[in-house]
Design an enzyme around this catalytic site. Sequence first.
Site, PDB file in Angstrom:
ATOM      1  N   CYS A  13       0.835  -1.206   0.000  1.00 53.82           N
ATOM      2  CA  CYS A  13       0.000   0.000   0.000  1.00 53.82           C
ATOM      3  C   CYS A  13       0.872   1.260   0.000  1.00 53.82           C
ATOM      4  O   CYS A  13       1.493   1.558  -1.001  1.00 53.82           O
ATOM      5  CB  CYS A  13      -0.967  -0.046   1.185  1.00 53.82           C
ATOM      6  SG  CYS A  13      -2.327   1.127   1.030  1.00 53.82           S
ATOM      7  N   HIS A  24      -3.590  -5.551   1.113  1.00 59.80           N
ATOM      8  CA  HIS A  24      -2.884  -5.807   2.379  1.00 59.80           C
ATOM      9  C   HIS A  24      -2.892  -7.299   2.740  1.00 59.80           C
ATOM     10  O   HIS A  24      -3.794  -7.743   3.445  1.00 59.80           O
ATOM     11  CB  HIS A  24      -3.575  -5.052   3.514  1.00 59.80           C
ATOM     12  CG  HIS A  24      -3.344  -3.579   3.492  1.00 59.80           C
ATOM     13  ND1 HIS A  24      -2.274  -2.981   4.121  1.00 59.80           N
ATOM     14  CD2 HIS A  24      -4.050  -2.575   2.917  1.00 59.80           C
ATOM     15  CE1 HIS A  24      -2.328  -1.676   3.934  1.00 59.80           C
ATOM     16  NE2 HIS A  24      -3.397  -1.394   3.212  1.00 59.80           N
ATOM     17  N   GLU A  62      -1.219  -8.815   4.927  1.00 65.06           N
ATOM     18  CA  GLU A  62      -1.090  -9.001   6.386  1.00 65.06           C
ATOM     19  C   GLU A  62      -2.445  -8.956   7.086  1.00 65.06           C
ATOM     20  O   GLU A  62      -2.580  -9.432   8.207  1.00 65.06           O
ATOM     21  CB  GLU A  62      -0.126  -7.961   6.986  1.00 65.06           C
ATOM     22  CG  GLU A  62      -0.668  -6.540   7.164  1.00 65.06           C
ATOM     23  CD  GLU A  62      -0.674  -5.705   5.877  1.00 65.06           C
ATOM     24  OE1 GLU A  62      -0.482  -6.281   4.786  1.00 65.06           O
ATOM     25  OE2 GLU A  62      -0.885  -4.486   5.973  1.00 65.06           O
TER      26      GLU A  62
END
Lengths: 79, 223
Positions: free
Chosen positions: B87, B197, B199
């Site tokens: 990002c 994302h 994660e």
Amino acid sequence: MKARVTVMLKSGVLDPQGKAIGQSLNRLGFANVGDVRQGKVIEIELDETDQSRARAKLSEMCEKLLANTVIENYAIELR
Amino acid sequence: MKAAVVVFPASNCDRDVHDALKRSNGTPPAMVWHQDASLPEGLDLIVLPGGFSYGDYLRCGAMAAQSPIMRDVIDRANKGTPVLGICNGFQILCETKLLPGALMRNASLKFVSRDVNMTVEGANTMFTAGYKPGQVINIPVAHGDGNYFADNETLDRLEGEGQVAFRYVEGSNPNGAARNIAGIFNERRTILGLMPHPERHSEPLHGNTDGKAIFDSLVKALS
């Protein structure tokens, strides 16, 4: 010396903000509005008296930070 | 695997990616402040996390790209140390020219925060070995400036050289990105930048673990 740097998206790069502004102007009744582009103006005070040296420095600033030359053009104005 | 996460003022996914790396790797990554002059020695991976570094002033990632730590990041990246930019990290990688192109304002002019489906275009890299080529994975996006732009010549080159890592599934492009591009590699495939994302989908409590394979793949390749 004072400088004014104008940073604009290159022609051909879609400018959704400019487009939205144009549509709003149309809605307000400004029917004769064509293409609208939005950019940034950055004013810089420079401790420099020589115009060509000032221009060279400002170009370097634009290339290194003020503009992303992948998508933007810049123009330098001295006053 | 010895990893480091760079923390900029207003990074906000640094802890999330720290935890994802720790889960896959067993040991936590080093957290490195952006004002530091150098990264720890002997790093196997550098991560530039998501967030809104410097409040997105001037352009997303533009100020962070000039942070003191970035000189060492660029130096290590050029010497072949793998870099993952997520990002805001992807925006910073483009601003430093480690990756080609730029991330522009979303075509909708709206901040988009939702899960998107994307296709793994570039499998068989240290980042994506855990996926099958063409696999569709579900990963969250949360950004206002994810509209990937590059000139046609660059886009053709990225596609021709297999540097497109991930592509939004047709019809689910959240930002107007050129050719539905969600993430790209550098030529050597040692650098990956992506807007979604991974994660945030990396443990069962997230409700989805589609992003975990990126961290597992890195640990496997770099340990």
